[in-house]
Design an enzyme around this catalytic site. Structure first.
Site, PDB file in Angstrom:
ATOM      1  N   SER A  57       0.871  -1.188   0.000  1.00  0.00           N
ATOM      2  CA  SER A  57       0.000   0.000   0.000  1.00  0.00           C
ATOM      3  C   SER A  57       0.905   1.234   0.000  1.00  0.00           C
ATOM      4  O   SER A  57       2.097   1.128   0.310  1.00  0.00           O
ATOM      5  CB  SER A  57      -0.833  -0.005   1.294  1.00  0.00           C
ATOM      6  N   TYR A  61      -1.640  -0.730  10.430  1.00  0.00           N
ATOM      7  CA  TYR A  61      -1.785  -1.072   9.009  1.00  0.00           C
ATOM      8  C   TYR A  61      -0.462  -0.808   8.280  1.00  0.00           C
ATOM      9  O   TYR A  61       0.028  -1.643   7.512  1.00  0.00           O
ATOM     10  CB  TYR A  61      -2.909  -0.219   8.414  1.00  0.00           C
TER      11      TYR A  61
HETATM   12  N1  LIG Z   1      -8.644   0.041  -1.881  1.00  0.00           N
HETATM   13  C1  LIG Z   1      -7.597   0.744  -1.535  1.00  0.00           C
HETATM   14  O1  LIG Z   1      -7.639   1.985  -1.538  1.00  0.00           O
HETATM   15  C2  LIG Z   1      -6.302   0.052  -1.157  1.00  0.00           C
HETATM   16  C3  LIG Z   1      -5.111   0.798  -1.181  1.00  0.00           C
HETATM   17  C4  LIG Z   1      -3.916   0.182  -0.861  1.00  0.00           C
HETATM   18  C5  LIG Z   1      -3.903  -1.159  -0.507  1.00  0.00           C
HETATM   19  N2  LIG Z   1      -5.069  -1.866  -0.468  1.00  0.00           N
HETATM   20  C6  LIG Z   1      -4.992  -3.277  -0.105  1.00  0.00           C
HETATM   21  O2  LIG Z   1      -5.564  -4.046  -1.139  1.00  0.00           O
HETATM   22  C7  LIG Z   1      -6.037  -5.277  -0.613  1.00  0.00           C
HETATM   23  C8  LIG Z   1      -7.451  -5.515  -1.097  1.00  0.00           C
HETATM   24  O3  LIG Z   1      -8.269  -4.475  -0.615  1.00  0.00           O
HETATM   25  P1  LIG Z   1      -9.604  -3.972  -1.353  1.00  0.00           P
HETATM   26  O4  LIG Z   1      -9.557  -2.499  -1.392  1.00  0.00           O
HETATM   27  O5  LIG Z   1      -9.796  -4.745  -2.603  1.00  0.00           O
HETATM   28  O6  LIG Z   1     -10.655  -4.318  -0.217  1.00  0.00           O
HETATM   29  P2  LIG Z   1     -12.027  -5.126  -0.255  1.00  0.00           P
HETATM   30  O7  LIG Z   1     -12.559  -5.018   1.110  1.00  0.00           O
HETATM   31  O8  LIG Z   1     -12.853  -4.679  -1.417  1.00  0.00           O
HETATM   32  O9  LIG Z   1     -11.546  -6.634  -0.530  1.00  0.00           O
HETATM   33  C9  LIG Z   1     -10.841  -7.379   0.413  1.00  0.00           C
HETATM   34  C10 LIG Z   1     -11.314  -8.820   0.396  1.00  0.00           C
HETATM   35  O10 LIG Z   1     -10.542  -9.532   1.373  1.00  0.00           O
HETATM   36  C11 LIG Z   1     -11.415 -10.380   2.090  1.00  0.00           C
HETATM   37  N3  LIG Z   1     -10.870 -10.659   3.408  1.00  0.00           N
HETATM   38  C12 LIG Z   1     -10.832  -9.836   4.486  1.00  0.00           C
HETATM   39  N4  LIG Z   1     -10.311 -10.480   5.552  1.00  0.00           N
HETATM   40  C13 LIG Z   1     -10.014 -11.733   5.130  1.00  0.00           C
HETATM   41  C14 LIG Z   1      -9.478 -12.880   5.776  1.00  0.00           C
HETATM   42  N5  LIG Z   1      -9.139 -12.866   7.074  1.00  0.00           N
HETATM   43  N6  LIG Z   1      -9.294 -14.012   5.062  1.00  0.00           N
HETATM   44  C15 LIG Z   1      -9.660 -14.047   3.744  1.00  0.00           C
HETATM   45  N7  LIG Z   1     -10.189 -12.999   3.086  1.00  0.00           N
HETATM   46  C16 LIG Z   1     -10.365 -11.854   3.774  1.00  0.00           C
HETATM   47  C17 LIG Z   1     -12.732  -9.633   2.157  1.00  0.00           C
HETATM   48  O11 LIG Z   1     -13.813 -10.525   2.415  1.00  0.00           O
HETATM   49  C18 LIG Z   1     -12.797  -8.989   0.782  1.00  0.00           C
HETATM   50  O12 LIG Z   1     -13.464  -9.824  -0.150  1.00  0.00           O
HETATM   51  C19 LIG Z   1      -5.862  -5.181   0.902  1.00  0.00           C
HETATM   52  O13 LIG Z   1      -4.675  -5.860   1.283  1.00  0.00           O
HETATM   53  C20 LIG Z   1      -5.736  -3.685   1.151  1.00  0.00           C
HETATM   54  O14 LIG Z   1      -4.988  -3.420   2.317  1.00  0.00           O
HETATM   55  C21 LIG Z   1      -6.271  -1.299  -0.811  1.00  0.00           C
END
Ligand SMILES: NC(=O)c1ccc[n+]([C@@H]2O[C@H](COP(=O)([O-])OP(=O)(O)OC[C@H]3O[C@@H](n4cnc5c(N)ncnc54)[C@H](O)[C@@H]3O)[C@@H](O)[C@H]2O)c1
Length: 249
Positions: free
Chosen positions: A139, A152
């Site tokens: 991230s 985080y």
């Molecule tokens: N969206 C953003 O702005 C952003 C920015 C930087 C990094 N990220 C990272 O990207 C990744 C995905 O995030 P996203 O934005 O797609 O979020 P999201 O919430 O849309 O998707 C995350 C998915 O992970 C699943 N999940 C959560 N806990 C879990 C567990 N213990 N075991 C298995 N599955 C689990 C959830 O059910 C969900 O389907 C994460 O690691 C997040 O930290 C997101």
């Protein structure tokens, strides 16, 4: 033979968009998620594109669940070529001294231990079969310091260390491990949050040189490039995809 990818957090956001994009390359998809609804939805989406796909329910913070999704993949598809190690949660957004130990343990358990367990079991299969390619989701908070995300940020900096050090040990055996560092991206989670807090969206986009959030499809394109053989000589990199956000901090 078709290649096989495991995607954790494949039921939503970046994981789901990447499942669709990889399926368009003819890659079979193992969707791993704690949410059955989201996971099954992704399986339907990628099967419509014409590849084979299974859903394995797992909480990535539990080592036995992680071993199970790896075993299920090998028993259904025989191998693992690509791994998008992506499941994660953001936490409450409170200042560190206002967070509970439970919250700290939960974020570390899912974001860091979950990612370590994943690489531990997946890389074992990949190396037995001559190599493979892994992309870990870090991230912006994994490359710069920010308020409200101390735990985080610690886990995402950990993802960067995991990525670089795996390369030091296993690149010679055919393993590639890279990380992505997305800035704020319009996944369903973030969209809902900003719809309820339009002022916060204005502040967030105002700090991004390109003046908009990223899209899951843009991230999926990067992950697909890094995972597949087009990026054969890229190893141990952390690629920022954030509209210039962290480079201006
Ligand atoms: N969206 C953003 O702005 C952003 C920015 C930087 C990094 N990220 C990272 O990207 C990744 C995905 O995030 P996203 O934005 O797609 O979020 P999201 O919430 O849309 O998707 C995350 C998915 O992970 C699943 N999940 C959560 N806990 C879990 C567990 N213990 N075991 C298995 N599955 C689990 C959830 O059910 C969900 O389907 C994460 O690691 C997040 O930290 C997101």
């Amino acid at each position: 033979m078709s290649k096989v990818a495991i995607i954790t957090g494949g039921g939503s956001g970046l994981g789901q968009a990447t499942a669709v994009r990889l399926a368009q390359e003819g890659i079979n998809i193992v969707v791993v998620d704690v949410s059955e609804k989201g996971g099954n939805e992704t399986v339907v989406m990628v099967k419509e594109i014409g590849v084979d796909s299974i859903f394995v329910k797992a909480d990535v913070s539990k080592p036995e669940d992680v071993k199970n999704y790896v075993d299920q993949t090998v028993s259904h598809f025989g191998t693992i070529d690509y791994f998008f190690n992506n499941a994660g949660i953001s936490g409450s957004g409170k200042f560190f001294l206002d967070t509970t130990l439970e919250e700290i343990n939960q974020i570390v358990g899912i974001n860091l231990l979950g990612a370590l367990y994943g690489v531990r079991y997946v890389a074992e299969v990949m190396l037995k079969n001559g190599g493979g390619s892994i992309v870990n989701t870090a991230s912006s908070a994994g490359v710069i310091g920010q308020d409200s995300v101390v735990t985080y940020s610690a886990t995402k900096h950990g993802i960067v260390g995991l990525t670089k050090s795996m390369v030091a040990e296993y690149a010679k055996d055919g393993l590639r491990v890279n990380a992505i560092a997305p800035g704020p991206t319009e996944t369903p989670m973030v969209k809902t949050f900003y719809e309820a807090n339009p002022e916060m969206k204005k502040n967030a986009t105002g700090g991004i040189p390109q003046k908009r959030l990223g899209t899951p499809e843009e991230v999926a394109e990067l992950v697909t490039f890094l995972l597949t053989s087009k990026a054969e000589y890229i190893n141990g990199e952390v690629i920022r995809i954030d509209g210039g956000f962290t480079n201006t901090k």
